[in-house]
Design an enzyme around this catalytic site. Structure first.
Site, short mmCIF file in Angstrom:
data_model
loop_
_atom_site.label_atom_id
_atom_site.label_comp_id
_atom_site.label_asym_id
_atom_site.label_seq_id
_atom_site.Cartn_x
_atom_site.Cartn_y
_atom_site.Cartn_z
N LYS A 1 -0.38 9.46 8.50
CA LYS A 1 -1.81 9.62 8.79
C LYS A 1 -2.43 8.31 9.30
CE LYS A 1 -3.07 10.95 4.70
NZ LYS A 1 -1.76 10.78 4.01
N ARG B 1 2.99 10.02 -6.97
CA ARG B 1 2.03 10.28 -5.90
C ARG B 1 2.31 11.62 -5.22
NH1 ARG B 1 2.04 5.43 -1.86
NH2 ARG B 1 0.25 6.57 -1.04
N ARG C 1 3.25 -2.47 -0.73
CA ARG C 1 2.15 -2.11 -1.60
C ARG C 1 2.69 -1.64 -2.96
NH1 ARG C 1 -1.31 1.61 2.47
NH2 ARG C 1 -0.47 3.17 1.04
N ARG D 1 8.23 1.21 3.58
CA ARG D 1 7.00 0.79 4.26
C ARG D 1 6.61 -0.64 3.88
NH1 ARG D 1 1.85 4.71 4.09
NH2 ARG D 1 2.03 4.33 1.83
N ARG E 1 -8.99 14.75 -1.18
CA ARG E 1 -7.66 15.03 -1.72
C ARG E 1 -7.66 16.25 -2.64
NH1 ARG E 1 -4.56 9.27 -2.79
NH2 ARG E 1 -5.19 8.27 -0.84
#
Length: 350
Positions: free
Chosen positions: A13, A170, A159, A127, A88
């Site tokens: 996204k 998550r 992160r 990532r 969300r």
């Protein structure tokens, strides 16, 4: 362009939002970026959000909505925005709708990036992010040995919520709370599903096409169960085409019927003027049959007197049966010669 991006963590996204922002000049409003900025600045909201984010949980709606309100009030969001990471769940979606109605900026579309779980795990675990410009990279696509941002040379970092122990939590939260938004926005006629796997340019083209598509009014959207045999909905043009197709044979049949009727009428007219030919030849009457046999018998007598053998008539010739032709011939042969002999004697006496 006022859109919301939906998709699981790692679906891309953020990357797609940045590309749309660069091309169309509308800001990417990422709830995650807003929260991280608040944490980095050490605000009260940032401190509250930090502990929640490190545990892989969702931040409260009040905090996020306050940050979004402030961001959309800036001048660069006057022509649109790209919301990334919010809402969300259904409650956040209703709260966001109320906020956008208040600001006079209702949504145009909701784009769902569809990516498999295996791909999500690979993307999230690999990532890396530039802390200065926010550019996102992945160790699986970076050249070997490269660990810094190509734009400004800043060292990339992972992160806390991209660590493997947090990723599972998550994804579980997304399945439980965010997936119901698919049905929510489908009923409103705003959802547009986009395949999120493949080359970056291909995904970007799909995203752009979905973002610029004309929105469908919610009043015209009807959710129905799919049938085993899919049928294409009939449009006005197809209905007219099928009607013309079905009317054409009828017109041809009608014309052919008229033409046949005209021919029939002409035949009747011709029959009145001319002589009507009999369909079948009628059988000869008994009297005509008798005269015919008499003449044949006389011909035989004359032939016999001259010394010639009488000519035989073929069995197939004539219309009378063999039985009926023999009986009259015997009568004619006995009577006619007797009468001729009596006449000769009378003339001799005289």
């Amino acid at each position: 362009m006022r859109i919301v991006l939906l998709g699981a963590p790692g679906s891309g996204k953020g990357t797609q939002a940045q590309r749309l922002q660069t091309k169309y000049g509308v800001p990417q409003v990422s709830s995650g970026d807003l929260l991280r900025d608040a944490v980095a600045r050490g605000t009260e909201l940032g401190k509250q959000a930090k502990s929640v984010m490190d545990a892989g949980q969702l931040v409260s709606d009040d905090i996020v909505l306050g940050l979004i309100r402030e961001r959309l009030s800036r001048p660069d969001a006057a022509n649109g925005f790209i919301l990334d990471g919010f809402p969300r769940n259904s409650e956040q979606a209703n709260a966001l709708n109320a906020l956008l109605e208040e600001l006079g900026q209702p949504l145009d579309a909701v784009l769902l990036l569809d990516v498999r779980n295996e791909t999500l795990m690979q993307r999230l675990a690999g990532r890396r992010v530039c802390p200065k410009c926010g550019t996102v990279y992945n160790v699986h696509t970076l050249p070997e040995g490269v660990t810094s941002c190509e734009k400004d040379g800043t060292e990339l970092y992972q992160r806390p919520d991209d660590k493997e122990e947090v990723i599972g939590k998550r994804l579980a939260v997304y399945d439980q709370q965010t997936k119901p938004l698919i049905e929510h926005y489908s009923k409103l006629g705003l959802l547009r599903k986009v395949a999120g796997e493949g080359e970056l340019e291909e995904v970007s083209e799909r995203m752009e096409a979905a973002a610029l598509a004309k929105p469908v009014p919610a009043s015209k959207v009807k959710l129905t169960k799919s049938s085993p045999k899919s049928s294409k909905p009939a449009t006005k043009s197809s209905a007219r085409a099928s009607a013309a197709k079905s009317a054409k044979p009828a017109a041809v049949k009608k014309g052919a019927a008229k033409k046949g009727a005209a021919k029939k009428g002409a035949a009747k007219k011709g029959a009145k003027v001319g002589k009507k030919a009999p369909a079948k030849t009628p059988a000869k009457s008994k009297s005509s049959a008798k005269s015919s046999t008499k003449s044949k018998a006389a011909a035989k007598q004359r032939s016999a007197a001259k010394g010639k053998a009488p000519r035989k008539t073929p069995a197939t010739k004539g219309t009378l049966s063999r039985k009926s032709s023999k009986r009259p011939a015997a009568r004619g042969a006995s009577k006619k010669p007797a009468s001729k002999a009596a006449g000769r004697k009378a003339r001799a006496k005289k």
